[in-house]
Write a protein that holds these residues in place. Structure first.
Motif, PDB file in Angstrom:
ATOM      1  N   GLU A 162      77.805  -6.998 -58.366  1.00  0.00           N
ATOM      2  CA  GLU A 162      77.505  -6.769 -59.787  1.00  0.00           C
ATOM      3  C   GLU A 162      78.060  -5.429 -60.234  1.00  0.00           C
ATOM      4  OE1 GLU A 162      75.520  -8.083 -63.425  1.00  0.00           O
ATOM      5  OE2 GLU A 162      76.175  -9.056 -61.557  1.00  0.00           O
ATOM      6  N   ARG A 163      78.720  -5.432 -61.375  1.00  0.00           N
ATOM      7  CA  ARG A 163      79.271  -4.208 -61.948  1.00  0.00           C
ATOM      8  C   ARG A 163      78.317  -3.682 -63.014  1.00  0.00           C
ATOM      9  NH1 ARG A 163      83.331  -5.814 -65.023  1.00  0.00           N
ATOM     10  NH2 ARG A 163      84.348  -3.775 -65.163  1.00  0.00           N
ATOM     11  N   ILE A 164      77.954  -2.409 -62.896  1.00  0.00           N
ATOM     12  CA  ILE A 164      77.068  -1.810 -63.886  1.00  0.00           C
ATOM     13  C   ILE A 164      77.610  -0.448 -64.322  1.00  0.00           C
ATOM     14  CG2 ILE A 164      75.039  -2.937 -62.888  1.00  0.00           C
ATOM     15  CD1 ILE A 164      74.189  -0.158 -61.835  1.00  0.00           C
ATOM     16  N   VAL A 166      76.881   3.440 -64.842  1.00  0.00           N
ATOM     17  CA  VAL A 166      75.973   4.448 -64.319  1.00  0.00           C
ATOM     18  C   VAL A 166      76.132   5.723 -65.137  1.00  0.00           C
ATOM     19  CG1 VAL A 166      75.357   5.838 -62.311  1.00  0.00           C
ATOM     20  CG2 VAL A 166      76.099   3.478 -62.009  1.00  0.00           C
ATOM     21  N   GLY A 167      75.009   6.228 -65.648  1.00  0.00           N
ATOM     22  CA  GLY A 167      75.049   7.442 -66.460  1.00  0.00           C
ATOM     23  C   GLY A 167      74.949   8.682 -65.609  1.00  0.00           C
ATOM     24  N   GLY A 168      74.870   9.843 -66.291  1.00  0.00           N
ATOM     25  CA  GLY A 168      74.806  11.121 -65.597  1.00  0.00           C
ATOM     26  C   GLY A 168      73.564  11.292 -64.755  1.00  0.00           C
ATOM     27  N   ASP A 169      72.500  10.512 -65.038  1.00  0.00           N
ATOM     28  CA  ASP A 169      71.269  10.646 -64.264  1.00  0.00           C
ATOM     29  C   ASP A 169      71.284   9.812 -63.004  1.00  0.00           C
ATOM     30  OD1 ASP A 169      71.133   8.144 -65.358  1.00  0.00           O
ATOM     31  OD2 ASP A 169      69.189   8.404 -66.352  1.00  0.00           O
ATOM     32  N   GLY A 170      72.400   9.031 -62.806  1.00  0.00           N
ATOM     33  CA  GLY A 170      72.514   8.244 -61.579  1.00  0.00           C
ATOM     34  C   GLY A 170      71.875   6.893 -61.661  1.00  0.00           C
ATOM     35  N   ASN A 171      71.228   6.524 -62.802  1.00  0.00           N
ATOM     36  CA  ASN A 171      70.593   5.223 -62.954  1.00  0.00           C
ATOM     37  C   ASN A 171      71.476   4.302 -63.772  1.00  0.00           C
ATOM     38  OD1 ASN A 171      68.236   5.911 -61.546  1.00  0.00           O
ATOM     39  ND2 ASN A 171      67.427   6.942 -63.365  1.00  0.00           N
ATOM     40  N   GLY A 172      71.434   3.025 -63.452  1.00  0.00           N
ATOM     41  CA  GLY A 172      72.241   2.076 -64.179  1.00  0.00           C
ATOM     42  C   GLY A 172      71.727   1.879 -65.592  1.00  0.00           C
ATOM     43  N   SER A 173      72.644   1.594 -66.504  1.00  0.00           N
ATOM     44  CA  SER A 173      72.259   1.317 -67.878  1.00  0.00           C
ATOM     45  C   SER A 173      73.384   0.581 -68.557  1.00  0.00           C
ATOM     46  CB  SER A 173      71.961   2.622 -68.639  1.00  0.00           C
ATOM     47  OG  SER A 173      73.103   3.451 -68.669  1.00  0.00           O
ATOM     48  N   GLY A 174      73.033  -0.281 -69.499  1.00  0.00           N
ATOM     49  CA  GLY A 174      74.057  -1.000 -70.239  1.00  0.00           C
ATOM     50  C   GLY A 174      74.512  -2.239 -69.510  1.00  0.00           C
ATOM     51  N   GLY A 175      75.118  -3.158 -70.234  1.00  0.00           N
ATOM     52  CA  GLY A 175      75.573  -4.398 -69.637  1.00  0.00           C
ATOM     53  C   GLY A 175      76.931  -4.247 -69.010  1.00  0.00           C
ATOM     54  N   SER A 176      77.380  -5.320 -68.355  1.00  0.00           N
ATOM     55  CA  SER A 176      78.677  -5.298 -67.693  1.00  0.00           C
ATOM     56  C   SER A 176      79.774  -5.042 -68.717  1.00  0.00           C
ATOM     57  CB  SER A 176      78.911  -6.634 -66.979  1.00  0.00           C
ATOM     58  OG  SER A 176      80.158  -6.636 -66.359  1.00  0.00           O
ATOM     59  N   GLY A 182      80.446   9.447 -70.778  1.00  0.00           N
ATOM     60  CA  GLY A 182      79.848  10.102 -69.618  1.00  0.00           C
ATOM     61  C   GLY A 182      79.370   9.136 -68.552  1.00  0.00           C
ATOM     62  N   GLN A 183      79.663   7.832 -68.704  1.00  0.00           N
ATOM     63  CA  GLN A 183      79.251   6.847 -67.717  1.00  0.00           C
ATOM     64  C   GLN A 183      80.443   6.399 -66.882  1.00  0.00           C
ATOM     65  OE1 GLN A 183      77.359   3.850 -70.233  1.00  0.00           O
ATOM     66  NE2 GLN A 183      75.374   4.544 -69.494  1.00  0.00           N
ATOM     67  N   GLU A 184      80.140   5.821 -65.746  1.00  0.00           N
ATOM     68  CA  GLU A 184      81.185   5.299 -64.873  1.00  0.00           C
ATOM     69  C   GLU A 184      80.764   3.949 -64.327  1.00  0.00           C
ATOM     70  OE1 GLU A 184      81.225   7.013 -60.742  1.00  0.00           O
ATOM     71  OE2 GLU A 184      80.157   8.634 -61.767  1.00  0.00           O
ATOM     72  N   GLU A 185      81.746   3.185 -63.919  1.00  0.00           N
ATOM     73  CA  GLU A 185      81.472   1.850 -63.396  1.00  0.00           C
ATOM     74  C   GLU A 185      81.123   1.918 -61.913  1.00  0.00           C
ATOM     75  OE1 GLU A 185      83.874  -2.140 -64.016  1.00  0.00           O
ATOM     76  OE2 GLU A 185      84.739  -0.981 -62.379  1.00  0.00           O
TER      77      GLU A 185
END
Length: 220
Positions: A162-164, A166-176, A182-185
């Motif tokens: 699954e691709r998600i 990941v924000g600066g806090d290290g937790n996943g957020s947002g849909g595929s 500031g996020q990365e896949e």
């Protein structure tokens, strides 16, 4: 010879010897430290705050080697392996100083900045904080939640990835594919993770079991 005269002689000798701008003088002054009066110690502090350092001798040695390297016309090494002197990786030491700036004493910071020209690492140069097991679980849970919201179930194939975002806090957020600033896949082996959670159900906390059950987790 009286104790007072002996102490006075030790004070004078140490102070006189330390006045020479050499690393040998620093070592000698340090050796005399136990025999110095408070007045003489204050005088030495006025000459150089690092005359009797409280930090490890290995740190002082690396500092001295970097200073010798710079005095010889070299440039400040900032990467491991860039300059090695007497078995000491000067670039690695400089890097550790820059990244661990807040752990240095104020005197060490002054010495590094004013004598060697070292500055603390910027935020963009610091490695991301290491994720805890709780962080990793939360990120995989977000991936499972994303899968459930998209597929309507949590029957994830064992090899599914699954691709998600990941924000600066290290937790996943947002849909595929929904990457914000500031996020990365990240690609997570969700199928294997779901299987592991099911096999470890007996050791999961009630809260985590409830979270997974709420998004369609089948425990048998």
């Amino acid at each position: 010879m009286s104790a007072s005269r002996l102490s006075s002689s030790a004070d004078s000798a140490a102070l006189s010897f330390f006045s020479a701008p050499t690393s040998l003088a620093l070592c000698a002054a340090t050796a005399w430290a136990g025999a110095l009066s408070e007045e003489r110690r204050e005088q030495l502090e006025g000459i150089a705050p690092s005359w009797c350092p409280s930090w490890p001798v290995e740190w002082q040695r690396a500092f001295h080697l970097v200073r010798v390297h710079l005095d010889a016309g070299g440039t400040l090494p900032t990467m491991p392996g860039e300059v090695v002197r007497q078995g000491e990786d000067l670039g690695r030491w400089v890097q550790s100083v820059r990244l661990g700036w807040d752990q240095l004493t104020s005197v060490q910071q002054w010495m590094c900045e004013q004598v060697l020209g070292i500055t603390p690492a910027g935020q963009d140069e610091r490695p991301p904080p290491r994720r805890t097991q709780a962080d990793k679980w939360a990120m995989n849970y977000e991936a499972a939640k994303q899968y459930y919201e998209r597929e309507g179930h949590l029957r994830v194939p064992r090899k599914h990835v699954e691709r998600i975002a990941v924000g600066g806090d290290g937790n996943g957020s947002g849909g595929s594919g929904d990457w914000g600033e500031g996020q990365e896949e990240r690609e997570l082996r969700l199928g294997a993770w779901i299987s592991n959670q099911r096999s470890r159900a007996a050791t999961l906390s009630p809260e985590r079991m409830e979270q997974l059950s709420a998004i369609g987790m089948r425990w048998t």
